[in-house]
Every structure is written in structure tokens, then in C-alpha cells.
Scaffold this motif. Structure first.
Motif, PDB file in Angstrom:
ATOM      1  N   UNK A 108       0.651  -1.256  -0.319  1.00  0.00           N
ATOM      2  CA  UNK A 108       0.411   0.244  -0.112  1.00  0.00           C
ATOM      3  C   UNK A 108       0.777   0.791  -0.281  1.00  0.00           C
ATOM      4  N   UNK A 109       0.171   1.775  -0.584  1.00  0.00           N
ATOM      5  CA  UNK A 109       1.067   3.206  -0.332  1.00  0.00           C
ATOM      6  C   UNK A 109       0.156   4.637   0.166  1.00  0.00           C
ATOM      7  N   UNK A 110       0.247   5.444   0.782  1.00  0.00           N
ATOM      8  CA  UNK A 110      -0.301   5.818   1.655  1.00  0.00           C
ATOM      9  C   UNK A 110      -0.023   7.627   0.979  1.00  0.00           C
ATOM     10  N   UNK A 111      -0.251   7.853   0.378  1.00  0.00           N
ATOM     11  CA  UNK A 111      -0.325   9.181  -0.482  1.00  0.00           C
ATOM     12  C   UNK A 111      -0.542  10.407  -0.172  1.00  0.00           C
ATOM     13  N   UNK A 112      -0.326  10.267   1.114  1.00  0.00           N
ATOM     14  CA  UNK A 112      -1.441  12.072   1.627  1.00  0.00           C
ATOM     15  C   UNK A 112      -0.823  11.428   3.628  1.00  0.00           C
ATOM     16  N   UNK A 113       0.384  12.363   3.701  1.00  0.00           N
ATOM     17  CA  UNK A 113       0.541  12.062   5.456  1.00  0.00           C
ATOM     18  C   UNK A 113       1.731  12.900   6.036  1.00  0.00           C
ATOM     19  N   UNK A 114       1.282  13.666   7.046  1.00  0.00           N
ATOM     20  CA  UNK A 114       2.251  14.905   7.941  1.00  0.00           C
ATOM     21  C   UNK A 114       2.869  14.337   8.772  1.00  0.00           C
ATOM     22  N   UNK A 115       3.310  12.848   8.771  1.00  0.00           N
ATOM     23  CA  UNK A 115       3.882  12.491   9.179  1.00  0.00           C
ATOM     24  C   UNK A 115       5.595  13.001  10.230  1.00  0.00           C
ATOM     25  N   UNK A 116       5.997  14.017   9.630  1.00  0.00           N
ATOM     26  CA  UNK A 116       6.574  14.877  10.229  1.00  0.00           C
ATOM     27  C   UNK A 116       5.950  16.065  10.917  1.00  0.00           C
ATOM     28  N   UNK A 117       4.769  16.775  11.198  1.00  0.00           N
ATOM     29  CA  UNK A 117       4.382  17.236  11.765  1.00  0.00           C
ATOM     30  C   UNK A 117       4.553  17.065  13.878  1.00  0.00           C
ATOM     31  N   UNK A 118       4.289  18.078  14.558  1.00  0.00           N
ATOM     32  CA  UNK A 118       4.535  17.900  16.009  1.00  0.00           C
ATOM     33  C   UNK A 118       4.301  16.613  16.579  1.00  0.00           C
ATOM     34  N   UNK A 119       2.476  15.669  16.334  1.00  0.00           N
ATOM     35  CA  UNK A 119       1.781  14.880  16.546  1.00  0.00           C
ATOM     36  C   UNK A 119       2.323  13.366  16.852  1.00  0.00           C
ATOM     37  N   UNK A 120       3.410  13.815  16.033  1.00  0.00           N
ATOM     38  CA  UNK A 120       4.587  12.646  16.094  1.00  0.00           C
ATOM     39  C   UNK A 120       6.432  12.845  16.304  1.00  0.00           C
ATOM     40  N   UNK A 121       5.662  13.919  17.322  1.00  0.00           N
ATOM     41  CA  UNK A 121       7.314  13.754  17.495  1.00  0.00           C
ATOM     42  C   UNK A 121       7.796  12.732  18.759  1.00  0.00           C
ATOM     43  N   UNK A 122       6.651  11.973  19.420  1.00  0.00           N
ATOM     44  CA  UNK A 122       7.145  11.190  20.744  1.00  0.00           C
ATOM     45  C   UNK A 122       7.612   9.617  20.136  1.00  0.00           C
ATOM     46  N   UNK A 123       6.297   9.181  19.366  1.00  0.00           N
ATOM     47  CA  UNK A 123       6.975   8.214  17.791  1.00  0.00           C
ATOM     48  C   UNK A 123       7.104   7.649  16.923  1.00  0.00           C
ATOM     49  N   UNK A 124       7.626   8.679  15.802  1.00  0.00           N
ATOM     50  CA  UNK A 124       7.596   8.725  14.575  1.00  0.00           C
ATOM     51  C   UNK A 124       8.520   7.782  14.224  1.00  0.00           C
ATOM     52  N   UNK A 125       9.411   6.868  14.760  1.00  0.00           N
ATOM     53  CA  UNK A 125       9.102   5.924  14.847  1.00  0.00           C
ATOM     54  C   UNK A 125       8.848   4.695  15.050  1.00  0.00           C
ATOM     55  N   UNK A 126       8.815   4.051  16.024  1.00  0.00           N
ATOM     56  CA  UNK A 126       7.346   3.632  16.148  1.00  0.00           C
ATOM     57  C   UNK A 126       5.994   4.083  15.006  1.00  0.00           C
ATOM     58  N   UNK A 127       5.610   5.010  14.554  1.00  0.00           N
ATOM     59  CA  UNK A 127       4.801   5.369  13.543  1.00  0.00           C
ATOM     60  C   UNK A 127       5.287   4.046  12.460  1.00  0.00           C
ATOM     61  N   UNK A 128       6.541   4.462  11.744  1.00  0.00           N
ATOM     62  CA  UNK A 128       7.287   4.169  10.697  1.00  0.00           C
ATOM     63  C   UNK A 128       6.718   2.348  10.757  1.00  0.00           C
ATOM     64  N   UNK A 129       7.433   2.384  11.594  1.00  0.00           N
ATOM     65  CA  UNK A 129       7.500   0.529  11.998  1.00  0.00           C
ATOM     66  C   UNK A 129       5.397   0.134  11.603  1.00  0.00           C
ATOM     67  N   UNK A 130       5.061   0.856  12.690  1.00  0.00           N
ATOM     68  CA  UNK A 130       3.831  -0.348  12.226  1.00  0.00           C
ATOM     69  C   UNK A 130       3.207   0.370  10.949  1.00  0.00           C
ATOM     70  N   UNK A 131       3.738   0.987   9.678  1.00  0.00           N
ATOM     71  CA  UNK A 131       3.937   0.882   8.887  1.00  0.00           C
ATOM     72  C   UNK A 131       4.431   0.387   7.409  1.00  0.00           C
ATOM     73  N   UNK A 132       5.071   0.220   7.604  1.00  0.00           N
ATOM     74  CA  UNK A 132       6.000  -1.083   6.967  1.00  0.00           C
ATOM     75  C   UNK A 132       4.995  -2.700   7.429  1.00  0.00           C
ATOM     76  N   UNK A 133       4.653  -2.814   8.788  1.00  0.00           N
ATOM     77  CA  UNK A 133       4.194  -3.259   9.506  1.00  0.00           C
ATOM     78  C   UNK A 133       3.008  -4.158   8.941  1.00  0.00           C
ATOM     79  N   UNK A 134       2.211  -2.653   8.255  1.00  0.00           N
ATOM     80  CA  UNK A 134       1.098  -2.659   7.859  1.00  0.00           C
ATOM     81  C   UNK A 134       1.378  -3.003   6.650  1.00  0.00           C
ATOM     82  N   UNK A 135       2.166  -3.269   5.651  1.00  0.00           N
ATOM     83  CA  UNK A 135       2.086  -3.192   4.599  1.00  0.00           C
ATOM     84  C   UNK A 135       2.783  -1.850   3.424  1.00  0.00           C
ATOM     85  N   UNK A 136       2.951  -0.530   4.338  1.00  0.00           N
ATOM     86  CA  UNK A 136       2.938   0.138   3.278  1.00  0.00           C
ATOM     87  C   UNK A 136       4.396   0.257   2.705  1.00  0.00           C
ATOM     88  N   UNK A 137       3.930   0.781   0.917  1.00  0.00           N
ATOM     89  CA  UNK A 137       5.465   0.549   1.119  1.00  0.00           C
ATOM     90  C   UNK A 137       5.919   2.247   0.794  1.00  0.00           C
TER      91      UNK A 137
END
Length: 253
Positions: free
Chosen positions: A1-30
Motif C-alpha cells: 500500500x501507498x499512503x499518498x498523503x501523510x503529515x508524519x513530520x508534524x509535531x503530533x509524531x515527535x514522540x514516537x515517529x519511529x514506532x509510527x513508521x515501523x507500524x506502517x511497515x508492518x501493515x504493508x505500507x511501501x
């Protein structure tokens, strides 16, 4: 899958951005595609892309909610970035008549200016339309000379609007709104031409059911995929294959 629109650089992700990206990978996000919004977002967006280069790709543009009386200077600075970095799209651009109509003329000017950049640079555009699909379509019609492509992101309109968007050669970005019971999208999605559909989250906003009202993240793209598959009576794999190919083709991934 491709998430074609994501603001993961936003401050809302400052505390756990790595985990968010890891969960995306695990869910099959390319891939996770990052739209810019204003001058302040450029640095965190590019830092996020640099931290996850195999997944994240950046766009460059000025979001309509950040257009003000100083729009000319802001556009000049935004445009200068295209010489410094390889961006995959001009975005996020568009018209927003939901919050404040004070700078409507400036929003329209910024939109048309950035559409012309897209033609010059041969890049797709990512369009924000909040309470403004009709107005945006009218402006886009005037600029579409066969050299513009892109997506109306966060689409939640009706079938006539979807058809008008597709007729101009533009895709529909389906996200969390597609899962909302009161959105009416369960009537629209079965009728859409899937060759023009791509998936997105618009995280941290508009989390799909059952996370509605909480922070959204790229891994939840799968919930949007499942919803489309359910209302179309198709397999998740079929929807995944079509929407991923559409996104790869549009953004030349």
C-alpha cells in the motif's frame, strides 16, 4: 500500500515517529508521501524524508490555509526549493473556504501560480478542497491544457463531482472519511472508476473508524482499503493492486 498523503513530520509524531513508521511497515505500507503546507513545515518534512529515505517522499507547495497578504513573497520562497531538492509533486495546494474567506483572492492566485509551476516542472499536483470543490474545478478547468495531472485529496464529494474531477484527468484520494457512517461515501464508492482512486490517511487528521477522533497514522491506510473492498464486494488484494499501481503511475514511484 501507498499512503499518498501523510503529515508524519508534524509535531503530533515527535514522540514516537519511529514506532509510527515501523507500524506502517508492518501493515504493508511501501511509501509514505509527505505534502508540504507552509514555510515552517519544510525543514521537519525534509528531515523526516532524510530519516526514512526508502519510504518517505516529499512534495513542495503552499496550503491554502497558510495563504495571507504576503503570499507573493511566500510563493517566491516555496518556488526556490524546487532548485534545491527533488520533489515528487506540487502540493498541498488548493482552495479552502471552510475556515476563513478573507484571502480568497490570494488563495486563487496562489493556486493558479502553483498549477503553472506543475506544468513547467512536469509534476503532478495534490489539491486540497474544503468547501470548495466547485470553485476549484472551475479554476482547474481554466488551466487544464492536457499537461496537468494530480489528485483531489481527501475526497468526500458526490458522484457528479467525482466524474467532473476524473474528466479533467485527476485522481480521487480516499481516506478516513470513506469509513464514516454519515459521510454518504458508502453510496459513492461503489460507483467510482477505480482507475482513478488512490489511498491516503491525511494523518494526523481524519482517522478512520474505529479510531475516529484520535490521531491518525499511515498504518490505518489498511482500514480505508478494507472499507473500499467491503462496499465494492471485492478482495482487499484487488483494491490494493489497483490503487497502488495508480499511485505509482501518478507520482512516478
Amino acid at each position: 500500500m501507498i499512503d499518498t498523503h501523510a503529515h508524519i513530520y508534524a509535531t503530533e509524531f515527535d514522540n514516537d515517529r519511529d514506532e509510527v513508521v515501523q507500524r506502517a511497515r508492518a501493515a504493508g505500507i511501501e511509501h509514505i508521501l509527505l505534502p508540504n503546507i507552509d514555510l515552517e513545515s519544510i525543514e521537519p518534512m525534509l528531515a523526516t524524508e532524510a530519516a526514512y529515505p526508502e519510504m518517505c517522499r516529499s512534495m513542495m507547495g503552499l496550503h491554502p490555509c497558510y495563504v495571507d497578504g504576503d503570499v507573493e513573497q511566500t510563493l517566491k520562497t516555496i518556488y526556490s526549493w524546487f532548485d534545491k531538492h527533488n520533489f515528487i509533486a506540487v502540493g498541498e495546494i488548493g482552495i479552502d473556504l471552510y475556515w476563513d474567506k478573507t484571502y480568497r483572492a490570494e488563495q486563487e492566485h496562489a493556486f493558479i501560480t502553483q498549477l503553472n509551476w506543475a506544468k513547467e516542472l512536469n509534476l503532478p499536483v495534490v489539491i486540497h478542497t474544503r468547501d470548495s470543490i466547485e470553485e476549484t474545478l472551475a479554476l482547474l478547468k481554466g488551466e487544464q491544457d492536457g499537461n496537468l495531472s494530480g489528485v483531489f485529496h481527501c475526497f468526500g464529494g458526490n458522484l457528479d463531482e467525482a466524474k467532473a474531477i476524473n474528466d479533467l484527468g485527476f485522481h480521487l484520494g480516499l481516506g478516513g472519511v470513506s469509513t464514516f457512517k454519515n459521510s454518504g461515501m458508502d453510496k459513492v464508492i461503489p460507483e467510482l472508476d477505480l482507475n482513478w482512486v488512490i489511498l491516503e490517511t491525511d494523518c494526523p487528521y481524519l482517522a478512520p473508524v474505529p479510531h475516529r477522533g484520535k490521531r491518525n497514522e499511515p498504518a490505518y491506510t489498511e482500514l480505508v482499503l478494507k472499507r473500499i473492498a467491503d462496499v465494492r464486494a471485492m478482495s482487499k488484494q484487488q483494491i490494493l493492486d489497483i490503487t497502488t499501481q495508480n499511485a505509482k503511475s501518478l507520482f512516478r514511484l
